[in-house]
Design a protein around this motif. Structure first.
Motif, short mmCIF file in Angstrom:
data_model
loop_
_atom_site.label_atom_id
_atom_site.label_comp_id
_atom_site.label_asym_id
_atom_site.label_seq_id
_atom_site.Cartn_x
_atom_site.Cartn_y
_atom_site.Cartn_z
N SER A 107 4.23 -8.48 0.80
CA SER A 107 2.81 -8.55 0.46
C SER A 107 1.92 -8.14 1.63
CB SER A 107 2.44 -9.96 -0.01
OG SER A 107 2.74 -10.91 1.01
N GLN A 108 2.36 -8.36 2.85
CA GLN A 108 1.55 -8.05 4.03
C GLN A 108 1.94 -6.70 4.62
OE1 GLN A 108 -1.00 -10.05 5.06
NE2 GLN A 108 -0.52 -11.15 3.18
N PRO A 109 0.95 -5.92 5.03
CA PRO A 109 1.28 -4.65 5.67
C PRO A 109 1.94 -4.89 7.01
CG PRO A 109 -1.09 -5.05 5.77
CD PRO A 109 -0.49 -6.14 4.94
N ALA A 110 2.96 -4.14 7.28
CA ALA A 110 3.67 -4.27 8.55
C ALA A 110 4.39 -2.96 8.84
CB ALA A 110 4.67 -5.41 8.48
N PRO A 111 4.54 -2.64 10.11
CA PRO A 111 5.31 -1.44 10.43
C PRO A 111 6.78 -1.67 10.16
CG PRO A 111 4.69 -2.59 12.43
CD PRO A 111 4.03 -3.31 11.29
N THR A 112 7.49 -0.59 9.94
CA THR A 112 8.94 -0.66 9.80
C THR A 112 9.55 0.25 10.86
OG1 THR A 112 8.95 1.11 8.17
CG2 THR A 112 8.91 -1.13 7.32
N VAL A 113 10.79 0.00 11.19
CA VAL A 113 11.50 0.83 12.14
C VAL A 113 12.65 1.50 11.41
CG1 VAL A 113 12.84 0.89 14.28
CG2 VAL A 113 10.89 -0.66 14.07
N VAL A 114 12.74 2.81 11.53
CA VAL A 114 13.80 3.60 10.91
C VAL A 114 14.73 4.06 12.02
CG1 VAL A 114 14.31 5.64 9.55
CG2 VAL A 114 12.25 4.32 9.07
N PHE A 115 16.02 3.79 11.85
CA PHE A 115 17.01 4.16 12.85
C PHE A 115 17.71 5.46 12.47
CE2 PHE A 115 16.64 -0.40 13.43
CZ PHE A 115 16.48 -0.47 14.80
N PHE A 125 4.07 3.23 10.53
CA PHE A 125 3.01 2.30 10.17
C PHE A 125 2.84 2.22 8.66
CE2 PHE A 125 1.93 3.16 14.56
CZ PHE A 125 1.53 1.91 15.02
N SER A 126 2.30 1.14 8.22
CA SER A 126 1.98 0.94 6.82
C SER A 126 0.93 1.95 6.38
CB SER A 126 1.43 -0.48 6.62
OG SER A 126 0.84 -0.62 5.35
N SER A 127 0.88 2.23 5.08
CA SER A 127 -0.16 3.08 4.53
C SER A 127 -1.45 2.31 4.29
CB SER A 127 0.30 3.68 3.20
OG SER A 127 1.41 4.51 3.40
N CYS A 128 -1.42 1.00 4.51
CA CYS A 128 -2.62 0.17 4.32
C CYS A 128 -3.66 0.52 5.38
CB CYS A 128 -2.26 -1.32 4.44
SG CYS A 128 -1.21 -1.93 3.12
N PRO A 129 -4.94 0.40 5.04
CA PRO A 129 -6.00 0.74 6.00
C PRO A 129 -6.19 -0.40 7.02
CG PRO A 129 -6.96 0.05 3.93
CD PRO A 129 -5.47 0.08 3.73
N ILE A 130 -5.29 -0.45 7.98
CA ILE A 130 -5.35 -1.47 9.03
C ILE A 130 -5.28 -0.77 10.38
CG2 ILE A 130 -4.33 -3.31 7.62
CD1 ILE A 130 -1.66 -2.73 9.05
N PRO A 131 -5.73 -1.45 11.46
CA PRO A 131 -5.65 -0.82 12.78
C PRO A 131 -4.20 -0.52 13.16
CG PRO A 131 -7.00 -2.81 12.84
CD PRO A 131 -6.35 -2.76 11.49
N ALA A 138 1.60 4.81 -4.48
CA ALA A 138 1.17 3.86 -3.45
C ALA A 138 0.98 2.48 -4.07
CB ALA A 138 -0.13 4.33 -2.81
N GLY A 139 1.53 1.48 -3.41
CA GLY A 139 1.48 0.12 -3.93
C GLY A 139 2.62 -0.21 -4.85
N THR A 140 3.45 0.77 -5.18
CA THR A 140 4.61 0.61 -6.07
C THR A 140 4.31 -0.33 -7.24
OG1 THR A 140 5.53 -1.08 -4.61
CG2 THR A 140 6.33 1.18 -4.31
N PRO A 141 3.36 0.06 -8.11
CA PRO A 141 2.97 -0.83 -9.21
C PRO A 141 4.11 -1.19 -10.16
CG PRO A 141 2.09 1.37 -9.56
CD PRO A 141 2.67 1.34 -8.18
N GLN A 142 5.16 -0.37 -10.19
CA GLN A 142 6.32 -0.67 -11.04
C GLN A 142 7.10 -1.86 -10.50
OE1 GLN A 142 5.61 2.25 -9.60
NE2 GLN A 142 5.26 3.72 -11.23
N MET A 143 6.89 -2.20 -9.24
CA MET A 143 7.50 -3.38 -8.62
C MET A 143 6.41 -4.44 -8.54
SD MET A 143 9.47 -1.18 -5.67
CE MET A 143 10.44 -2.46 -4.92
N CYS A 165 0.80 -1.22 0.00
CA CYS A 165 0.00 0.00 0.00
C CYS A 165 0.83 1.27 0.00
CB CYS A 165 -0.90 0.03 1.24
SG CYS A 165 -2.01 -1.38 1.38
N SER A 166 2.08 1.18 0.34
CA SER A 166 2.90 2.37 0.57
C SER A 166 3.57 2.88 -0.70
CB SER A 166 3.98 2.06 1.60
OG SER A 166 3.37 1.71 2.83
#
Length: 141
Positions: free
Chosen positions: A87-95, A116-122, A50-55, A5-6
């Motif tokens: 494929s699954q939305p997940a948070p990432t950590v940036v250092f 957080f992911s840009s996907c519409p999830i809690p 969003a969704g990086t369709p080129q990938m 989604c991002s």
């Protein structure tokens, strides 16, 4: 890491008295490679929607390479970045800082920020733990 989604933005920068040209590529994926090669040569910032369709493939790593070319046609060394599209939305950590070398006598402050992911999830509270992935660890006092 980018999810389904991002959006994704890639930056290239160089120093020259005259405008630099940029040659972007992705050797392992013909679709993304063609997209990058069709960018205007002055493109130093690549914005993927969003969704990086080129990938096109999820759960795949993409290595994007860029070279800067000066007005005399001299190319810089290639700079590469590997991006994993999951494929699954997940948070990432940036250092911050993303990499660091210090001497044993120097203090270290490392900051991690969850994005957080840009996907519409809690957006539930995150639980995490720290561990040293490589390098020397502190001994017991």
């Amino acid at each position: 890491v980018v999810d389904a989604c991002s959006p994704l933005t890639l930056y290239a920068a160089g120093a020259s008295a005259r405008q630099l040209l940029y040659r972007w590529s992705c050797a392992a994926d013909s679709g993304l490679d063609q997209y990058l090669k069709n960018l205007p040569p002055t493109t130093s910032e690549v914005d993927l929607d969003a969704g990086t369709p080129q990938m096109a493939q999820a759960d795949t790593s993409y290595t994007v390479t860029v070279k800067a070319v000066d007005f005399m046609g001299i190319s810089s060394a290639a700079a590469s970045l590997t991006i994993y599209k999951q494929s699954q939305p997940a948070p990432t950590v940036v250092f911050s800082p993303p990499t660091l070398s210090i001497l044993r006598s120097q203090a270290l402050t490392l900051t991690g920020v969850a994005q957080f992911s840009s996907c519409p999830i809690p957006r539930n509270p995150l639980l995490f733990s720290w561990r040293v992935g490589s390098g020397p660890t502190l001994g017991k006092p």
